[in-house]
Design a protein around this motif. Structure first.
Motif, PDB file in Angstrom:
ATOM      1  N   GLN A  37      11.903 -27.244  -5.825  1.00 17.41           N
ATOM      2  CA  GLN A  37      13.375 -26.964  -5.080  1.00 17.41           C
ATOM      3  C   GLN A  37      13.520 -28.088  -4.091  1.00 17.41           C
ATOM      4  O   GLN A  37      14.715 -28.528  -3.694  1.00 17.41           O
ATOM      5  CB  GLN A  37      12.657 -25.684  -3.990  1.00 17.41           C
ATOM      6  CG  GLN A  37      14.440 -25.545  -3.217  1.00 17.41           C
ATOM      7  CD  GLN A  37      15.293 -24.388  -4.004  1.00 17.41           C
ATOM      8  OE1 GLN A  37      14.951 -25.018  -5.323  1.00 17.41           O
ATOM      9  NE2 GLN A  37      16.446 -24.384  -3.435  1.00 17.41           N
ATOM     10  N   ARG A  38      12.370 -28.941  -3.298  1.00 17.66           N
ATOM     11  CA  ARG A  38      12.080 -30.114  -3.223  1.00 17.66           C
ATOM     12  C   ARG A  38      13.566 -30.859  -3.579  1.00 17.66           C
ATOM     13  O   ARG A  38      13.552 -31.971  -2.676  1.00 17.66           O
ATOM     14  CB  ARG A  38      10.334 -31.014  -2.566  1.00 17.66           C
ATOM     15  CG  ARG A  38      11.161 -31.681  -2.320  1.00 17.66           C
ATOM     16  CD  ARG A  38       9.384 -32.229  -1.980  1.00 17.66           C
ATOM     17  NE  ARG A  38       9.446 -33.464  -1.728  1.00 17.66           N
ATOM     18  CZ  ARG A  38       8.302 -34.148  -0.249  1.00 17.66           C
ATOM     19  NH1 ARG A  38       7.858 -32.690   0.461  1.00 17.66           N
ATOM     20  NH2 ARG A  38       7.986 -35.312   0.201  1.00 17.66           N
ATOM     21  N   GLU A  39      13.071 -31.558  -4.998  1.00 23.75           N
ATOM     22  CA  GLU A  39      14.321 -32.471  -5.746  1.00 23.75           C
ATOM     23  C   GLU A  39      15.645 -31.808  -5.524  1.00 23.75           C
ATOM     24  O   GLU A  39      16.495 -32.769  -5.624  1.00 23.75           O
ATOM     25  CB  GLU A  39      13.387 -32.247  -6.860  1.00 23.75           C
ATOM     26  CG  GLU A  39      13.675 -33.693  -7.958  1.00 23.75           C
ATOM     27  CD  GLU A  39      13.434 -34.017  -8.900  1.00 23.75           C
ATOM     28  OE1 GLU A  39      14.022 -34.265  -9.621  1.00 23.75           O
ATOM     29  OE2 GLU A  39      12.042 -34.090  -8.348  1.00 23.75           O
ATOM     30  N   ARG A  40      15.713 -30.565  -5.481  1.00 22.02           N
ATOM     31  CA  ARG A  40      16.929 -30.540  -6.370  1.00 22.02           C
ATOM     32  C   ARG A  40      17.705 -30.268  -4.490  1.00 22.02           C
ATOM     33  O   ARG A  40      18.890 -30.636  -4.318  1.00 22.02           O
ATOM     34  CB  ARG A  40      16.881 -28.681  -6.025  1.00 22.02           C
ATOM     35  CG  ARG A  40      16.657 -27.803  -7.665  1.00 22.02           C
ATOM     36  CD  ARG A  40      17.023 -28.371  -8.894  1.00 22.02           C
ATOM     37  NE  ARG A  40      16.282 -27.845  -9.469  1.00 22.02           N
ATOM     38  CZ  ARG A  40      16.656 -28.213 -10.898  1.00 22.02           C
ATOM     39  NH1 ARG A  40      18.299 -28.793 -11.663  1.00 22.02           N
ATOM     40  NH2 ARG A  40      16.511 -27.414 -12.029  1.00 22.02           N
ATOM     41  N   ALA A  41      17.399 -30.053  -3.581  1.00 21.67           N
ATOM     42  CA  ALA A  41      18.042 -30.427  -2.067  1.00 21.67           C
ATOM     43  C   ALA A  41      18.411 -31.803  -2.241  1.00 21.67           C
ATOM     44  O   ALA A  41      19.282 -32.519  -1.542  1.00 21.67           O
ATOM     45  CB  ALA A  41      16.164 -30.279  -1.020  1.00 21.67           C
ATOM     46  N   GLY A  42      17.459 -33.020  -2.093  1.00 23.70           N
ATOM     47  CA  GLY A  42      17.894 -34.033  -2.474  1.00 23.70           C
ATOM     48  C   GLY A  42      18.571 -34.074  -3.243  1.00 23.70           C
ATOM     49  O   GLY A  42      19.994 -34.968  -3.288  1.00 23.70           O
ATOM     50  N   GLU A  43      19.372 -33.726  -4.972  1.00 25.31           N
ATOM     51  CA  GLU A  43      19.639 -33.489  -5.810  1.00 25.31           C
ATOM     52  C   GLU A  43      21.042 -32.992  -4.943  1.00 25.31           C
ATOM     53  O   GLU A  43      22.386 -33.494  -5.610  1.00 25.31           O
ATOM     54  CB  GLU A  43      19.230 -32.817  -7.448  1.00 25.31           C
ATOM     55  CG  GLU A  43      17.965 -33.474  -7.555  1.00 25.31           C
ATOM     56  CD  GLU A  43      18.320 -33.390  -8.701  1.00 25.31           C
ATOM     57  OE1 GLU A  43      18.380 -31.948  -9.473  1.00 25.31           O
ATOM     58  OE2 GLU A  43      16.955 -33.747  -9.885  1.00 25.31           O
ATOM     59  N   TYR A  44      20.662 -32.245  -4.649  1.00 25.27           N
ATOM     60  CA  TYR A  44      22.270 -31.520  -3.501  1.00 25.27           C
ATOM     61  C   TYR A  44      23.071 -32.560  -3.177  1.00 25.27           C
ATOM     62  O   TYR A  44      24.142 -32.329  -2.965  1.00 25.27           O
ATOM     63  CB  TYR A  44      21.920 -30.460  -2.699  1.00 25.27           C
ATOM     64  CG  TYR A  44      23.043 -29.928  -2.456  1.00 25.27           C
ATOM     65  CD1 TYR A  44      23.293 -28.659  -2.851  1.00 25.27           C
ATOM     66  CD2 TYR A  44      23.016 -30.512  -0.232  1.00 25.27           C
ATOM     67  CE1 TYR A  44      24.726 -28.196  -2.160  1.00 25.27           C
ATOM     68  CE2 TYR A  44      24.449 -30.030   0.037  1.00 25.27           C
ATOM     69  CZ  TYR A  44      25.013 -28.181  -0.637  1.00 25.27           C
ATOM     70  OH  TYR A  44      26.154 -27.712  -0.027  1.00 25.27           O
ATOM     71  N   LEU A  45      22.351 -33.542  -1.882  1.00 27.28           N
ATOM     72  CA  LEU A  45      23.020 -34.532  -1.469  1.00 27.28           C
ATOM     73  C   LEU A  45      23.575 -35.572  -2.424  1.00 27.28           C
ATOM     74  O   LEU A  45      24.803 -35.799  -2.085  1.00 27.28           O
ATOM     75  CB  LEU A  45      22.059 -35.024  -0.293  1.00 27.28           C
ATOM     76  CG  LEU A  45      21.714 -34.130   0.777  1.00 27.28           C
ATOM     77  CD1 LEU A  45      21.131 -34.532   1.681  1.00 27.28           C
ATOM     78  CD2 LEU A  45      22.650 -33.322   1.874  1.00 27.28           C
ATOM     79  N   MET A  46      22.710 -35.870  -3.243  1.00 30.78           N
ATOM     80  CA  MET A  46      23.094 -37.075  -3.920  1.00 30.78           C
ATOM     81  C   MET A  46      24.240 -36.624  -4.809  1.00 30.78           C
ATOM     82  O   MET A  46      25.469 -37.811  -4.871  1.00 30.78           O
ATOM     83  CB  MET A  46      22.257 -37.208  -4.495  1.00 30.78           C
ATOM     84  CG  MET A  46      20.952 -38.109  -4.632  1.00 30.78           C
ATOM     85  SD  MET A  46      19.749 -38.537  -5.441  1.00 30.78           S
ATOM     86  CE  MET A  46      18.808 -37.167  -6.175  1.00 30.78           C
ATOM     87  N   MET A  47      24.475 -35.491  -5.769  1.00 31.40           N
ATOM     88  CA  MET A  47      25.980 -35.106  -6.544  1.00 31.40           C
ATOM     89  C   MET A  47      26.652 -34.508  -5.582  1.00 31.40           C
ATOM     90  O   MET A  47      27.995 -35.259  -6.350  1.00 31.40           O
ATOM     91  CB  MET A  47      24.990 -34.114  -7.617  1.00 31.40           C
ATOM     92  CG  MET A  47      23.556 -34.806  -8.524  1.00 31.40           C
ATOM     93  SD  MET A  47      24.010 -36.697  -8.872  1.00 31.40           S
ATOM     94  CE  MET A  47      24.777 -35.717 -10.384  1.00 31.40           C
ATOM     95  N   HIS A  48      26.434 -33.694  -4.668  1.00 31.56           N
ATOM     96  CA  HIS A  48      27.985 -33.178  -4.356  1.00 31.56           C
ATOM     97  C   HIS A  48      28.578 -34.103  -3.361  1.00 31.56           C
ATOM     98  O   HIS A  48      29.454 -33.781  -4.253  1.00 31.56           O
ATOM     99  CB  HIS A  48      27.025 -31.786  -3.241  1.00 31.56           C
ATOM    100  CG  HIS A  48      27.142 -30.920  -4.451  1.00 31.56           C
ATOM    101  ND1 HIS A  48      26.042 -30.363  -5.010  1.00 31.56           N
ATOM    102  CD2 HIS A  48      27.687 -29.316  -3.995  1.00 31.56           C
ATOM    103  CE1 HIS A  48      26.062 -29.064  -5.701  1.00 31.56           C
ATOM    104  NE2 HIS A  48      27.279 -28.664  -4.724  1.00 31.56           N
TER     105      HIS A  48
END
Length: 397
Positions: A311-322
């Protein structure tokens, strides 16, 4: 009851990588081969259909709402093979009746018979590689067609019944300047596509264009920025909404499949070098057509880089991709999904808004402006650093 159960299924995208091209463009580093061997084509078709059949039973809680044939040049592979793969997908997965089904094509690799067949099989979206309208530039980058062929291809696509057409363009090409890029945009607008993708040229290691870049006049970063901003303005004035850094469309014509990548949807990839994000895991397939065929036939290993995404990585991906999209990010959504405070992120976005790089919509979602998209790498890097500092916070007001 069955209708209710179907509606509750999780949406799933299917990506089919077709690794065959007539010739390799000088800028391209996507995995493809130019081998015309019929046995190799047949071996690929058998392998990918077997792979799809093996995987389908693992997805009982999912419903496929997008299928995307990319490459390579899927249309070069031919209608018979593409139809067989799509039929296998339909038999192996629960495919929605209104699924978006896309195939990529080049102008030189389609004809009326192929297009009628694919339309009849249920393909409903075409992504056509055009790149620019200057024949000298098309020749310099190794495209196997001229612009007139692209215009004729669009006419054929329309006559075959396709009502959802995307055109791919590249700016910053050899010997291209701002005026010639604007001319390409205006030429392409006359074709009235529903969707336009505009990518800035990137020199990829190992490609002929990268190796021989000193032979050409190439746009520097400032020129590419000017080309990009002119793209946004010209397409906006012609009714195309920017919904992602490089993508523009008429109302309701966003690429539903690609939105999965940018907004955290699940998808499964088939074929060599295809990637997947499914059931909390991310994995990709070996970048080797012969190895893929052999692996599927023998029950061997064809996956690489299998990882459970924390989930830690998903949080970063949320910012990067969205933040690649104008859909953007939401404080409520961020805090609910990742249990992290949004206030520090929002403070930084307020500063971006003051510089004209971000906006907050009436729905409370933040997204970058066109000028912000130009600086998205540095903006997102700053936001990720802020996110890292807040990870130890478990409570906030």
């Amino acid at each position: 009851m069955s209708l209710f159960s179907t509606q509750m299924k999780t949406p799933l995208g299917i990506y089919i990588h077709v690794p065959f091209c007539r010739s390799k463009c000088h800028y391209c580093d996507f995995y493809s081969v130019t081998d015309m061997d019929t046995q190799l084509h047949d071996g690929y078709l058998d392998a990918i259909c077997d792979h799809i059949r093996e995987t389908g039973p693992l997805t009982p809680g999912y419903r496929v709402d997008t299928v995307y044939f990319g490459g390579g040049t899927p249309s070069f592979f031919g209608a018979e093979g593409m139809a067989a793969i799509l039929a296998t997908v339909r038999r192996s997965f629960d495919v929605a009746g209104d699924a978006e089904i896309t195939f990529e094509a080049n102008p030189d690799s389609i004809d009326p018979k192929l297009l009628r067949r694919l339309h009849g099989e249920g393909f409903n979206r075409v992504s056509l590689g055009v790149q620019c309208s200057d024949d000298a530039i098309l020749e310099a980058i190794g495209r196997p067609h001229d612009y007139e062929e692209a215009v004729d291809a669009v006419k054929m696509i329309r006559r075959a019944g396709f009502k959802n057409l995307s055109l791919d363009l590249i700016y910053g090409l050899p010997e291209q300047n701002l005026d010639s890029w604007k001319r390409t945009l205006l030429d392409v607008l006359e074709l009235k596509p529903e969707h336009i993708s505009c990518y800035g040229l990137k020199l990829e290691e190992g490609t002929p264009l990268c190796q021989h870049q000193n032979k050409f006049n190439l746009a520097d970063d400032d020129m590419q920025a000017d080309m990009y901003l002119s793209t946004v303005e010209i397409l906006r004035s012609h009714g195309y909404r920017q919904y992602e850094i490089s993508n523009f469309c008429k109302r309701g014509r966003e690429s539903r499949h690609n939105m999965k990548y940018w907004t955290g949807g699940e998808y499964l990839g088939f074929g060599p070098d295809a990637s997947s994000d499914f059931a909390g895991k991310r994995f990709s397939i070996i970048r080797d057509l012969h190895g893929y065929i052999t692996g599927i036939r023998s029950g061997g290993q064809v996956l690489r880089e299998v990882q459970t995404v924390p989930q830690r990585e998903r949080a970063g991906e949320y910012l990067m991709m969205h933040l690649r999209t104008t859909y953007g990010i939401s404080g409520e959504e961020y805090e609910r999904k990742f249990l992290l405070p949004f206030a520090p992120i929002e403070k930084a976005l307020e500063q971006c808004r003051g510089r004209g790089h971000a906006l907050r919509g009436g729905d409370g979602r933040w997204h970058l402006t066109a000028e912000g998209f130009l600086l998205s790498n540095s903006i997102i890097t700053d936001l990720l650093l802020i996110q890292e500092k807040t990870r130890s916070i478990s409570k906030w007001k």
